[in-house]
Write an enzyme that holds these catalytic residues in place. Structure first.
Site, PDB file in Angstrom:
ATOM      1  N   TYR A   1      -8.454 -11.017   1.717  1.00  0.00           N
ATOM      2  CA  TYR A   1      -9.742 -10.379   2.038  1.00  0.00           C
ATOM      3  C   TYR A   1     -10.520  -9.962   0.794  1.00  0.00           C
ATOM      4  O   TYR A   1     -11.688  -9.627   0.878  1.00  0.00           O
ATOM      5  CB  TYR A   1      -9.565  -9.200   3.011  1.00  0.00           C
ATOM      6  CG  TYR A   1      -8.671  -8.079   2.533  1.00  0.00           C
ATOM      7  CD1 TYR A   1      -9.066  -7.217   1.524  1.00  0.00           C
ATOM      8  CD2 TYR A   1      -7.424  -7.887   3.110  1.00  0.00           C
ATOM      9  CE1 TYR A   1      -8.240  -6.191   1.095  1.00  0.00           C
ATOM     10  CE2 TYR A   1      -6.598  -6.856   2.702  1.00  0.00           C
ATOM     11  CZ  TYR A   1      -7.010  -6.017   1.693  1.00  0.00           C
ATOM     12  OH  TYR A   1      -6.185  -5.011   1.269  1.00  0.00           O
ATOM     13  N   GLU A   2      -9.861  -9.981  -0.356  1.00  0.00           N
ATOM     14  CA  GLU A   2     -10.585  -9.698  -1.593  1.00  0.00           C
ATOM     15  C   GLU A   2     -11.357 -10.934  -2.058  1.00  0.00           C
ATOM     16  O   GLU A   2     -12.125 -10.853  -3.015  1.00  0.00           O
ATOM     17  CB  GLU A   2      -9.610  -9.281  -2.688  1.00  0.00           C
ATOM     18  CG  GLU A   2      -8.914  -7.958  -2.403  1.00  0.00           C
ATOM     19  CD  GLU A   2      -7.739  -7.741  -3.328  1.00  0.00           C
ATOM     20  OE1 GLU A   2      -7.937  -7.213  -4.431  1.00  0.00           O
ATOM     21  OE2 GLU A   2      -6.608  -8.116  -2.958  1.00  0.00           O
TER      22      GLU A   2
ATOM     23  N   HIS B   1      -4.872  -9.805  -2.057  1.00  0.00           N
ATOM     24  CA  HIS B   1      -5.072 -10.052  -0.632  1.00  0.00           C
ATOM     25  C   HIS B   1      -6.179 -11.084  -0.449  1.00  0.00           C
ATOM     26  O   HIS B   1      -7.125 -11.131  -1.229  1.00  0.00           O
ATOM     27  CB  HIS B   1      -5.482  -8.767   0.074  1.00  0.00           C
ATOM     28  CG  HIS B   1      -4.482  -7.655  -0.031  1.00  0.00           C
ATOM     29  ND1 HIS B   1      -4.415  -6.823  -1.117  1.00  0.00           N
ATOM     30  CD2 HIS B   1      -3.514  -7.254   0.820  1.00  0.00           C
ATOM     31  CE1 HIS B   1      -3.432  -5.942  -0.933  1.00  0.00           C
ATOM     32  NE2 HIS B   1      -2.865  -6.189   0.234  1.00  0.00           N
TER      33      HIS B   1
ATOM     34  N   SER C   1       0.820  -1.222   0.000  1.00  0.00           N
ATOM     35  CA  SER C   1       0.000   0.000   0.000  1.00  0.00           C
ATOM     36  C   SER C   1       0.847   1.263   0.000  1.00  0.00           C
ATOM     37  O   SER C   1       1.681   1.461   0.877  1.00  0.00           O
ATOM     38  CB  SER C   1      -0.887   0.050   1.244  1.00  0.00           C
ATOM     39  OG  SER C   1      -1.787  -1.011   1.235  1.00  0.00           O
TER      40      SER C   1
ATOM     41  N   HIS D   1      -7.850   3.555   6.439  1.00  0.00           N
ATOM     42  CA  HIS D   1      -7.057   3.246   5.250  1.00  0.00           C
ATOM     43  C   HIS D   1      -6.385   4.527   4.723  1.00  0.00           C
ATOM     44  O   HIS D   1      -5.296   4.476   4.158  1.00  0.00           O
ATOM     45  CB  HIS D   1      -7.943   2.620   4.172  1.00  0.00           C
ATOM     46  CG  HIS D   1      -7.177   2.142   2.967  1.00  0.00           C
ATOM     47  ND1 HIS D   1      -6.183   1.177   3.041  1.00  0.00           N
ATOM     48  CD2 HIS D   1      -7.225   2.503   1.658  1.00  0.00           C
ATOM     49  CE1 HIS D   1      -5.680   0.970   1.830  1.00  0.00           C
ATOM     50  NE2 HIS D   1      -6.283   1.765   0.981  1.00  0.00           N
TER      51      HIS D   1
ATOM     52  N   HIS E   1      -3.581   0.186  -5.425  1.00  0.00           N
ATOM     53  CA  HIS E   1      -2.880  -0.950  -6.041  1.00  0.00           C
ATOM     54  C   HIS E   1      -3.203  -0.955  -7.535  1.00  0.00           C
ATOM     55  O   HIS E   1      -4.364  -0.947  -7.915  1.00  0.00           O
ATOM     56  CB  HIS E   1      -3.326  -2.277  -5.426  1.00  0.00           C
ATOM     57  CG  HIS E   1      -2.894  -2.461  -4.010  1.00  0.00           C
ATOM     58  ND1 HIS E   1      -1.879  -3.311  -3.650  1.00  0.00           N
ATOM     59  CD2 HIS E   1      -3.320  -1.886  -2.876  1.00  0.00           C
ATOM     60  CE1 HIS E   1      -1.708  -3.257  -2.346  1.00  0.00           C
ATOM     61  NE2 HIS E   1      -2.573  -2.397  -1.848  1.00  0.00           N
TER      62      HIS E   1
ATOM     63  N   ALA F   1       2.476  -2.383   4.186  1.00  0.00           N
ATOM     64  CA  ALA F   1       2.137  -1.409   5.216  1.00  0.00           C
ATOM     65  C   ALA F   1       1.609  -2.212   6.391  1.00  0.00           C
ATOM     66  O   ALA F   1       0.871  -3.178   6.201  1.00  0.00           O
ATOM     67  CB  ALA F   1       1.073  -0.458   4.699  1.00  0.00           C
TER      68      ALA F   1
ATOM     69  N   MET G   1      -1.816  -7.450   6.700  1.00  0.00           N
ATOM     70  CA  MET G   1      -2.775  -8.329   6.010  1.00  0.00           C
ATOM     71  C   MET G   1      -2.221  -8.932   4.724  1.00  0.00           C
ATOM     72  O   MET G   1      -2.985  -9.287   3.832  1.00  0.00           O
ATOM     73  CB  MET G   1      -4.042  -7.532   5.680  1.00  0.00           C
ATOM     74  CG  MET G   1      -4.675  -6.837   6.876  1.00  0.00           C
ATOM     75  SD  MET G   1      -6.045  -5.799   6.348  1.00  0.00           S
ATOM     76  CE  MET G   1      -6.339  -4.832   7.841  1.00  0.00           C
ATOM     77  N   SER G   2      -0.910  -9.029   4.625  1.00  0.00           N
ATOM     78  CA  SER G   2      -0.342  -9.557   3.370  1.00  0.00           C
ATOM     79  C   SER G   2       0.971 -10.270   3.657  1.00  0.00           C
ATOM     80  O   SER G   2       1.235 -10.681   4.786  1.00  0.00           O
ATOM     81  CB  SER G   2      -0.103  -8.401   2.388  1.00  0.00           C
ATOM     82  OG  SER G   2       0.905  -7.545   2.885  1.00  0.00           O
TER      83      SER G   2
ATOM     84  N   ASN H   1       0.920   3.198  10.993  1.00  0.00           N
ATOM     85  CA  ASN H   1       0.129   3.603  12.167  1.00  0.00           C
ATOM     86  C   ASN H   1       0.559   2.744  13.347  1.00  0.00           C
ATOM     87  O   ASN H   1       1.140   1.677  13.159  1.00  0.00           O
ATOM     88  CB  ASN H   1      -1.371   3.390  11.889  1.00  0.00           C
ATOM     89  CG  ASN H   1      -1.676   1.970  11.417  1.00  0.00           C
ATOM     90  OD1 ASN H   1      -1.486   1.646  10.236  1.00  0.00           O
ATOM     91  ND2 ASN H   1      -2.101   1.122  12.326  1.00  0.00           N
TER      92      ASN H   1
HETATM   93  N1  HPA Z   1      -3.187  -3.667  10.842  1.00  0.00           N
HETATM   94  C1  HPA Z   1      -3.172  -4.467   9.758  1.00  0.00           C
HETATM   95  N2  HPA Z   1      -2.781  -4.089   8.568  1.00  0.00           N
HETATM   96  C2  HPA Z   1      -2.364  -2.816   8.433  1.00  0.00           C
HETATM   97  C3  HPA Z   1      -2.347  -1.924   9.506  1.00  0.00           C
HETATM   98  C4  HPA Z   1      -2.790  -2.377  10.773  1.00  0.00           C
HETATM   99  O1  HPA Z   1      -2.803  -1.639  11.779  1.00  0.00           O
HETATM  100  N3  HPA Z   1      -1.889  -0.741   9.023  1.00  0.00           N
HETATM  101  C5  HPA Z   1      -1.612  -0.937   7.721  1.00  0.00           C
HETATM  102  N4  HPA Z   1      -1.899  -2.184   7.356  1.00  0.00           N
END
Ligand code: HPA
Length: 273
Positions: free
Chosen positions: A86-87, A84, A31, A248, A62, A114, A212-213, A236
């Site tokens: 989740y898609e 991903h 990301s 996001h 993406h 990310a 998540m990847s 974050n």
């Molecule tokens: N959690 C999961 N995936 C992420 C996060 C998070 O805090 N930030 C960016 N991708």
């Protein structure tokens, strides 16, 4: 199970497009970091949608294409956009591109993502060199009959992230004055961000970042014998650390703000490889 012939047909299509160019290094960019692909010299772009049997990504930020060419003197394949789970893709579908790159001759994979910082010493905008990962969800790409032409049934994951490449990354970061954390990445399937309780649990388990990847791709890459180097950009602090919701947008903004430093580090690492 995806038939081996599909991987071969995808690889054959790309070989034809590439006219003799053969990538050595696969870069998968997360990301906000996809722009790195724009730096590829003599680029040959191939949208995933054009490649037989290839699935493509739907996440904002993406692009969904390969960029082949030269970066810092190395022959690379850049995946701008990854799939991903989740898609709705299966783990096997999500790592399709990694396996096709293996058939094209790629021997090293560099992945970025990310993530949320779990380690309280980390700060948003900092990069973490991934030393290891934790996968507690049943989402490995190796479920189902094993494809021996890629690798063995029970692949070793004790040094999933190459110690030699990590050493090179540490040295390079020090040389170019980039602060680099090093720690454990824990996979969460998303798309919902984690709960504060999940993050506390992850910290207790030894995780330093959540995302998540990456982990499915790393498993597939190790299964088929690639060397792996991985980085997680903390966009974050993970859930519950600060008293504010995760978005996001924040992920994309920190991704964009950290692009220059990340690009510098990646180019220097590529140069030294
Ligand atoms: N959690 C999961 N995936 C992420 C996060 C998070 O805090 N930030 C960016 N991708």
């Amino acid at each position: 199970m995806i038939p081996f012939a599909h991987y071969e047909q995808s690889a054959a299509y790309l070989r034809e497009k590439l006219g003799g160019f053969q990538p050595d290094i696969l870069l998968i960019l997360g990301s906000g970091l996809g722009d790195f692909g724009e730096r590829v010299e003599a680029p040959i772009s191939v949208p995933y949608a054009e490649i037989p049997h290839f699935r493509y990504s739907t996440v904002p930020g993406h692009k969904g294409r390969f960029v082949f060419g030269s970066l810092a003197g190395k022959k690379v394949a850049v995946m701008q956009g990854r799939l991903h789970l989740y898609e709705g893709w299966s783990p096997e579908e999500a790592v399709y591109g990694v396996r096709v790159m293996k058939l094209l001759g790629v021997s090293t994979m560099i992945v970025t993502n990310a993530g949320g910082a779990i380690n309280l010493d980390y700060k948003p905008g900092q990069i973490m060199l991934i030393s290891d990962h934790i996968l507690l969800f049943p989402v490995t790409p190796l479920t189902g009959p094993n494809e021996e032409r890629f690798g063995t049934r029970f692949p070793d994951m004790s040094k999933a992230y190459s110690p030699a490449l990590r050493q090179l990354a540490r040295q390079t970061a020090a040389d170019c004055g980039v602060h680099l954390n090093e720690g454990v990445y824990m996979y969460f399937p998303g798309p919902q961000f984690e709960t504060p309780a999940e993050i506390r649990a992850a910290r207790a388990l030894g995780a330093d970042a959540a995302g998540m990847s990456t982990v499915p791709e790393v498993i597939a890459a190790r299964h088929c014998g690639m060397e792996v180097l991985g980085f997680s950009l903390a966009t974050n602090m993970a859930a519950g650390i600060l008293d504010q919701p995760l978005t996001h947008r924040e992920v994309m903004e920190i991704g964009a703000a950290s692009k220059a430093v990340f690009s510098k580090l990646m180019l220097e690492i590529l140069r030294k490889l």
